[in-house]
Design an enzyme around this catalytic site. Sequence first.
Site, PDB file in Angstrom:
ATOM      1  CG  ASN A  16      21.767  34.952  40.346  1.00  0.00           C
ATOM      2  OD1 ASN A  16      21.945  33.872  40.914  1.00  0.00           O
ATOM      3  ND2 ASN A  16      20.662  35.222  39.687  1.00  0.00           N
ATOM      4  CD  GLU A  30      20.875  29.328  37.485  1.00  0.00           C
ATOM      5  OE1 GLU A  30      21.378  29.312  36.335  1.00  0.00           O
ATOM      6  OE2 GLU A  30      19.849  29.962  37.756  1.00  0.00           O
ATOM      7  CG  ASN A  33      18.316  34.671  36.513  1.00  0.00           C
ATOM      8  OD1 ASN A  33      19.162  33.870  36.141  1.00  0.00           O
ATOM      9  ND2 ASN A  33      17.551  34.461  37.578  1.00  0.00           N
ATOM     10  CG  ASP A  49      16.434  30.997  37.072  1.00  0.00           C
ATOM     11  OD1 ASP A  49      17.546  31.501  36.831  1.00  0.00           O
ATOM     12  OD2 ASP A  49      16.185  30.426  38.148  1.00  0.00           O
TER      13      ASP A  49
END
Length: 318
Positions: A123, A28, A171, A220
């Site tokens: 996140n 990520e 996100n 995402d």
Amino acid sequence: MSSTEAKPELQQWRVTEPFLHLHCGLGEGPYYEAATHSLRFVDIKKKRVHIVDLKAPNPETAVETFQLDTPVTVTADIEGVDPRDRIIIGAKYGIAALDRRTGEYEYIARFSADADNERLRSNDGAVDPHGRFWLGTMTDIGLDLQPEGSVFLFDGTRTARSMRHPVTIPNSVGWSPDGRTLYFTHSSERTIFAFDYDARTGDVSRERVFYVHDGPGEPDGFRVDVEGNLWQAVYGEGRVLKISPDGRLVGEVRLPTKNITCTQFVGTELFITTAGMQEGEGTEEEVALSGALFRVDVGVKGLDPFLFKLSKVVDPES
């Protein structure tokens, strides 16, 4: 468009081989480190920060990795600080400064002024034009997923302000080229929201739906190019969507594995992170290439990231 009109064809790119394969559990947060012409990205599950030197002829031999004891989800450069010395990271309880000289990190600000919530972790997020860090929280890995997260705003001091609650999988956050629109992807709603962003005050207003994803996967992470298109990774579908400034799907990048997590521009090349898959979750190729980093030239440059402004009261080194 009437039902008799043909829909315009999508621009299409196809990637077949990884640029670098570190077998990430949950790759990520790709970030271009311009000072060193390197790409940083994280592995949330394995609690690692990877930095690959893009000048090296063989990326496999040009990776620096920091193993932490916390889920690390996103990184950013600090205004006035050499990123070879220190960077900002999203960690379990808030934002922290990672000292790359020692491998140690120290929290700058936590999500909660009281006790840390062990159910939550950070996140995705990004720095805004005012130098503030937007960062979402969600249920930590291994726990039952609940709509218990928030989107926080860190202004460089010890405090964090909740901007949206509750959310389930918050996100990416990004801005239009003119800085007047903020985009926010809420994965579990399969929706990208848009807001007016005040260039003078940094206030946000007029929330509206920008794009709703129709498909089995979830949107995402994304980045915005200089023409205002969003390059939106789709988890579970093996593709990145190119979405125009007016919210239309105009292109796609096809990849050989399913769990596509985020994108990052380096010049006209788009780097793409992915998450790992277990045997039986896809084809043999999809599983074998899961967790790899991919690259494709899409013919347009991305917007440069903003730098985090860290208060000298909090951090005299900044």
